[in-house]
Design an enzyme around this catalytic site. Structure first.
Site, PDB file in Angstrom:
ATOM      1  N   GLY A  13       3.168 -22.110 -17.437  1.00 40.59           N
ATOM      2  CA  GLY A  13       2.478 -23.142 -16.690  1.00 40.59           C
ATOM      3  C   GLY A  13       4.147 -23.671 -16.882  1.00 40.59           C
ATOM      4  O   GLY A  13       5.198 -22.998 -16.644  1.00 40.59           O
ATOM      5  N   CYS A  21       5.160 -18.259 -23.765  1.00 43.80           N
ATOM      6  CA  CYS A  21       5.862 -19.448 -22.697  1.00 43.80           C
ATOM      7  C   CYS A  21       5.023 -20.989 -22.661  1.00 43.80           C
ATOM      8  O   CYS A  21       5.170 -21.568 -23.363  1.00 43.80           O
ATOM      9  CB  CYS A  21       5.700 -18.716 -21.699  1.00 43.80           C
ATOM     10  SG  CYS A  21       7.137 -18.867 -20.808  1.00 43.80           S
ATOM     11  N   TYR A  22       5.182 -21.826 -21.926  1.00 45.22           N
ATOM     12  CA  TYR A  22       4.521 -23.022 -21.964  1.00 45.22           C
ATOM     13  C   TYR A  22       2.984 -23.337 -22.961  1.00 45.22           C
ATOM     14  O   TYR A  22       2.762 -23.742 -23.685  1.00 45.22           O
ATOM     15  CB  TYR A  22       3.747 -23.171 -20.760  1.00 45.22           C
ATOM     16  CG  TYR A  22       2.781 -24.684 -20.572  1.00 45.22           C
ATOM     17  CD1 TYR A  22       4.200 -25.994 -20.837  1.00 45.22           C
ATOM     18  CD2 TYR A  22       1.771 -24.676 -20.824  1.00 45.22           C
ATOM     19  CE1 TYR A  22       3.530 -27.514 -21.008  1.00 45.22           C
ATOM     20  CE2 TYR A  22       1.474 -26.353 -20.809  1.00 45.22           C
ATOM     21  CZ  TYR A  22       1.821 -27.267 -20.998  1.00 45.22           C
ATOM     22  OH  TYR A  22       1.994 -28.980 -21.219  1.00 45.22           O
ATOM     23  N   HIS A  76       6.668 -13.166 -21.416  1.00 47.31           N
ATOM     24  CA  HIS A  76       5.602 -12.778 -21.225  1.00 47.31           C
ATOM     25  C   HIS A  76       5.443 -10.861 -21.415  1.00 47.31           C
ATOM     26  O   HIS A  76       5.471 -10.484 -21.074  1.00 47.31           O
ATOM     27  CB  HIS A  76       5.781 -12.477 -19.377  1.00 47.31           C
ATOM     28  CG  HIS A  76       5.797 -14.490 -18.850  1.00 47.31           C
ATOM     29  ND1 HIS A  76       4.705 -15.090 -19.115  1.00 47.31           N
ATOM     30  CD2 HIS A  76       7.120 -15.331 -18.796  1.00 47.31           C
ATOM     31  CE1 HIS A  76       4.764 -16.219 -18.725  1.00 47.31           C
ATOM     32  NE2 HIS A  76       6.397 -16.095 -18.613  1.00 47.31           N
ATOM     33  N   GLU A 103       2.342 -10.041 -20.359  1.00 49.60           N
ATOM     34  CA  GLU A 103       1.641  -9.359 -19.323  1.00 49.60           C
ATOM     35  C   GLU A 103       2.321  -8.715 -18.834  1.00 49.60           C
ATOM     36  O   GLU A 103       2.162  -7.946 -18.033  1.00 49.60           O
ATOM     37  CB  GLU A 103       0.667 -10.092 -19.220  1.00 49.60           C
ATOM     38  CG  GLU A 103       1.245 -11.693 -18.355  1.00 49.60           C
ATOM     39  CD  GLU A 103       1.832 -12.852 -18.828  1.00 49.60           C
ATOM     40  OE1 GLU A 103       2.453 -12.016 -19.996  1.00 49.60           O
ATOM     41  OE2 GLU A 103       2.449 -13.828 -18.272  1.00 49.60           O
ATOM     42  N   ASP A 161      -9.994  -1.064   0.164  1.00 47.53           N
ATOM     43  CA  ASP A 161     -10.349  -2.499   0.397  1.00 47.53           C
ATOM     44  C   ASP A 161     -11.825  -2.827   0.607  1.00 47.53           C
ATOM     45  O   ASP A 161     -13.238  -3.114   0.148  1.00 47.53           O
ATOM     46  CB  ASP A 161      -9.104  -3.143   0.090  1.00 47.53           C
ATOM     47  CG  ASP A 161      -8.588  -3.138  -0.386  1.00 47.53           C
ATOM     48  OD1 ASP A 161      -8.032  -2.462  -1.820  1.00 47.53           O
ATOM     49  OD2 ASP A 161      -6.953  -4.059  -0.236  1.00 47.53           O
ATOM     50  N   LYS A 163      -5.308  -3.823  -7.330  1.00 50.90           N
ATOM     51  CA  LYS A 163      -5.329  -2.265  -5.857  1.00 50.90           C
ATOM     52  C   LYS A 163      -6.227  -0.877  -7.287  1.00 50.90           C
ATOM     53  O   LYS A 163      -7.349  -0.503  -7.199  1.00 50.90           O
ATOM     54  CB  LYS A 163      -4.074  -1.565  -5.529  1.00 50.90           C
ATOM     55  CG  LYS A 163      -4.591  -0.726  -4.593  1.00 50.90           C
ATOM     56  CD  LYS A 163      -4.843  -1.646  -3.355  1.00 50.90           C
ATOM     57  CE  LYS A 163      -4.564  -0.223  -2.181  1.00 50.90           C
ATOM     58  NZ  LYS A 163      -5.463  -1.457  -1.604  1.00 50.90           N
TER      59      LYS A 163
END
Ligand code: XMP
Length: 513
Positions: free
Chosen positions: A55, A82-83, A172, A174, A230, A369
């Site tokens: 954040g 992180c935060y 991070h 991710e 999509d 996607k």
């Protein structure tokens, strides 16, 4: 078996959805909830693990969001990112301070050394690259925690309390730049939270269908179908959920690739929906006659699409809901900002704001996607639709340099089909993000048989990219280019030369107009 769900508490980081996606990728169900989620709501959710996201705040800011302290008594493992890591340290009695010198602030790729006896780092090398983005520093770690990773600038890159199952990382995991990030998240889910990994895209489909049915009730639903991945997947999902109430309007503007309109129609035939295919070729070509300026073409097509859609919507009568195939990267990219307009994109699948409807439904809003493609497969869409490369809303009109005519469209359709066919024969589809032919407005002299020709030049374009913001030209094997060139020149009337575009983006763009 107990329902397995991970709760991701959102403290406003940029990568929050990416964390959710990484958890889903490991076959574990998860939900992202705002940081105002109450302890009772968390208990009701009954998570096997909790993740605090990053954040923008500093934990010691007056208005910085905090977690309900009761969360630490639930006996549920927590991973702070992180935060989220600083918050864990701060709320459990550690000390977080602004980094005093620039060296302790870390941004970008950072060589990090891990204590691999920590459950979070099991099975990864002792040293690898992580992606950092923090200006604060954990000066004192809370009681019960030990240090589990360090970098040259910072001794406290990761903390762990194995007994309580609490872990914090300053980087991070991710993002792809963190070399073993996926493995770390997997370790948290499987080694720490003891997940079994039973969640699948079929579960996602069922949950989404139930939610759509609940929202729509017996209302009427309208969807603008472009034939792209999509909007096709959104249509299939809605068809499955509320088929008899759904009308899909497919505006065939005559700027599609070879056989594309029929393929889209065939794919939707099996569903019990109203499928309206509007043959608007003449209308579009009349509007485009004599126009060669790229931005004018785009504007004309975008506007004409809306007019045709509007007329069809009127015929259908009152609709309650409009469906859009917005996916997560669209949400991020439309986040605002003052970026210069390079091209006005017309997403022909979307956004008529004049139709009289109650609400917009965006069932793919949280998916990336490749997840949309997986969902499409779950719904039984044919592989050629699901694997489709992106195709711009204005279609072949922006791949014909100069004026667009029916004759030129037919020429380009054939050349483009040959390129795609040869790529498929060579099994190269997976190596290219987007590949197509362009009809230039250049004519040149050739010799065929014993005669002189003065015909058009076709350009082939293929790019490789993750996000289409930047792209590299694909190193297509010469023998494939050779086969395409020979076939085009021999079988497409009016073309006597084929060139290959070797420009990356930037400085070029993917499309030629
Ligand atoms: P450019 O040419 O801007 O293309 O580098 C990047 C990606 O966007 C696609 N594109 C469009 N997609 N409507 C769309 O839905 C448009 O008007 C449009 N223009 C470009 C392009 O095909 C590539 O994938």
């Amino acid at each position: 078996m107990k329902r397995e769900a991970v709760l991701i508490i959102d403290f406003g980081g940029q990568y929050d959805q990416l964390i959710a996606r990484r958890v889903r990728e490991q076959n574990v169900y998860c939900e992202l909830r705002p940081c105002t989620v109450t302890l009772d709501e968390i208990r009701a959710f009954d998570p096997i693990g909790i993740i605090f996201t990053g954040g923008p705040n500093s934990v010691y800011d007056e208005k910085a969001p905090h977690a309900d302290p009761g969360i630490f008594q639930l006996g549920v493992p927590i991973l702070g990112i992180c935060y989220g890591c600083q918050l864990l340290a701060h709320q459990l009695g550690g000390q977080v301070t602004p980094a005093q010198d620039d060296a302790a602030r870390e941004y970008g790729k950072t060589v990090t050394r891990f204590d691999t006896s920590c459950r979070l780092f099991t099975g990864i090398p002792e040293q690898s690259v992580t992606w950092m983005s923090h200006g604060d520093y954990m000066a004192k770690v809370p009681e019960g925690f030990s240090l589990a990773a360090r970098s040259d600038n910072c001794p406290n890159v990761a903390i762990c309390d194995e007994a309580r199952g609490f872990y914090g990382v300053q980087f991070h995991p991710e993002v792809n730049h963190t070399q073993y990030g996926k493995q770390m998240l997997r370790n948290f889910l499987y080694e720490v939270c003891r997940a079994h990994g039973s969640w699948t895209m079929a579960d996602y489909k069922n949950t989404a269908i139930a939610a759509i049915r609940e929202k729509v009730g017996d209302g009427k639903v309208l969807l603008a179908l472009s034939g792209g991945v999509d909007s096709s997947v959104a249509a299939a999902l809605l068809a499955e959920a509320v088929g008899s109430q759904l009308t899909c309007v497919f505006v065939d503007h005559g700027l599609m690739r070879k056989d594309e309109g029929d393929e889209v129609q065939a794919a939707f035939d099996p569903w019990p929906i109203q499928f309206v295919r509007v043959d608007a070729e003449e209308r579009f070509l009349a509007k485009l006659a004599g126009v060669s300026e790229p931005e004018r073409k785009r504007k004309i097509i975008g506007e004409e699409f809306i007019r045709v859609f509007e007329a069809e919507a009127k015929k259908i009568g009152r609709v309650d809901y409009l469906v859009q195939g917005t996916i997560y990267p669209d949400v991020v990219e439309s986040g605002g900002g003052d970026a210069a307009v390079i091209k006005s994109h017309h997403n022909v699948g979307g956004l008529p704001d004049y139709v009289d409807f109650k609400e917009i439904i965006e069932p793919l809003r949280l998916l990336f996607k490749d997840e949309v493609r997986q969902l499409g497969r779950q719904l039984g869409l044919p592989e050629y639709l699901v694997q489709r490369q992106p195709f711009p809303g204005p279609g072949l009109a922006i791949r014909i340099i100069g004026e667009v005519t029916k004759e030129k469209l037919d020429t380009l359709r054939e050349a483009d089909f040959i390129f795609r066919d040869e790529v498929a024969k060579a099994h190269l589809e997976g190596t290219m993000s987007q590949y197509f032919a362009v009809l230039t407005n250049m004519r040149s002299v050739g010799v065929m048989g014993d005669g002189r020709t003065y015909d058009w030049t076709v350009a082939l374009r293929s790019v490789t990219t993750d996000d289409f913001m930047t792209a590299d030209w694909t190193r297509v094997p010469f023998e494939v280019l050779d086969a395409v060139s020979t076939r085009i020149v021999n079988s497409v009337p009016g073309v006597n030369r084929v060139v290959y575009d070797i420009t990356s983006k930037p400085p070029a763009t993917v499309e030629w107009e």
